[in-house]
Design a protein around this motif. Structure first.
Motif, PDB file in Angstrom:
ATOM      1  N   VAL A 160      24.440  30.942 -57.152  1.00  0.00           N
ATOM      2  CA  VAL A 160      24.653  31.723 -55.935  1.00  0.00           C
ATOM      3  C   VAL A 160      26.075  32.265 -55.991  1.00  0.00           C
ATOM      4  O   VAL A 160      27.032  31.511 -56.140  1.00  0.00           O
ATOM      5  CB  VAL A 160      24.464  30.848 -54.672  1.00  0.00           C
ATOM      6  CG1 VAL A 160      24.786  31.641 -53.419  1.00  0.00           C
ATOM      7  CG2 VAL A 160      23.068  30.287 -54.634  1.00  0.00           C
ATOM      8  N   LYS A 161      26.183  33.553 -55.905  1.00  0.00           N
ATOM      9  CA  LYS A 161      27.500  34.174 -55.942  1.00  0.00           C
ATOM     10  C   LYS A 161      28.107  34.131 -54.543  1.00  0.00           C
ATOM     11  O   LYS A 161      27.513  34.611 -53.586  1.00  0.00           O
ATOM     12  CB  LYS A 161      27.369  35.620 -56.419  1.00  0.00           C
ATOM     13  CG  LYS A 161      28.688  36.269 -56.694  1.00  0.00           C
ATOM     14  CD  LYS A 161      28.477  37.643 -57.312  1.00  0.00           C
ATOM     15  CE  LYS A 161      29.827  38.240 -57.632  1.00  0.00           C
ATOM     16  NZ  LYS A 161      29.700  39.538 -58.255  1.00  0.00           N
ATOM     17  N   SER A 162      29.261  33.528 -54.461  1.00  0.00           N
ATOM     18  CA  SER A 162      29.923  33.436 -53.153  1.00  0.00           C
ATOM     19  C   SER A 162      30.955  34.551 -53.031  1.00  0.00           C
ATOM     20  O   SER A 162      31.434  35.094 -54.019  1.00  0.00           O
ATOM     21  CB  SER A 162      30.593  32.078 -52.982  1.00  0.00           C
ATOM     22  OG  SER A 162      31.596  31.907 -53.965  1.00  0.00           O
ATOM     23  N   SER A 163      31.287  34.852 -51.812  1.00  0.00           N
ATOM     24  CA  SER A 163      32.282  35.893 -51.586  1.00  0.00           C
ATOM     25  C   SER A 163      33.676  35.312 -51.859  1.00  0.00           C
ATOM     26  O   SER A 163      33.908  34.115 -51.708  1.00  0.00           O
ATOM     27  CB  SER A 163      32.190  36.424 -50.159  1.00  0.00           C
ATOM     28  OG  SER A 163      32.418  35.384 -49.249  1.00  0.00           O
TER      29      SER A 163
END
Length: 93
Positions: free
Chosen positions: A4-7
Motif C-alpha cells: 500500500v503506497k502511503s502519502s
C-alpha cells in the motif's frame, strides 16, 4: 502480497518563520543596541580582539536583521562585559 503506497508526510515548517520569532528577534535587536549604545565600531573591535572576525558594517547588518544566534548574543555580552540585563518588555515591539 500487495504494498500500500502511503502519502508522504507533511512538509515541516521552519520554526524561524513562526510569527512569534519576529517579536523576539526585535527584542534581541533592541537589547543588543541598548548594550552598545550605537557604538558598533567599539563592539566590532572588542569582538575582533576575542578572535571573532566581523567588520563594523557586517555587525550593523547582523544586528539590524535581528536573526543572530544566542551564541552571538553571548559573545557580544562577553565582549561588553555585561553580566546582567533585562529583556525589553515593550508591548509595541
Amino acid at each position: 502480497m500487495t504494498l500500500v503506497k502511503s502519502s508522504p508526510p507533511p512538509k515541516a515548517q521552519p520554526r524561524k518563520d513562526a510569527p512569534i520569532n519576529a517579536e523576539y528577534q526585535e527584542k534581541a535587536k533592541v537589547l543588543l543596541r541598548d548594550m552598545i549604545g550605537g557604538d558598533y565600531a567599539m563592539l566590532a573591535e572588542k569582538l575582533n580582539a576575542m578572535g571573532i572576525e566581523i567588520s563594523v558594517r557586517g555587525l550593523e547588518n547582523k544586528i539590524s536583521r535581528g536573526g543572530f544566534s544566542a551564541a552571538f548574543l553571548l559573545q557580544c555580552m562577553g565582549a561588553l562585559d555585561v553580566s546582567d540585563f533585562c529583556v525589553p518588555q515593550d508591548e509595541s515591539l
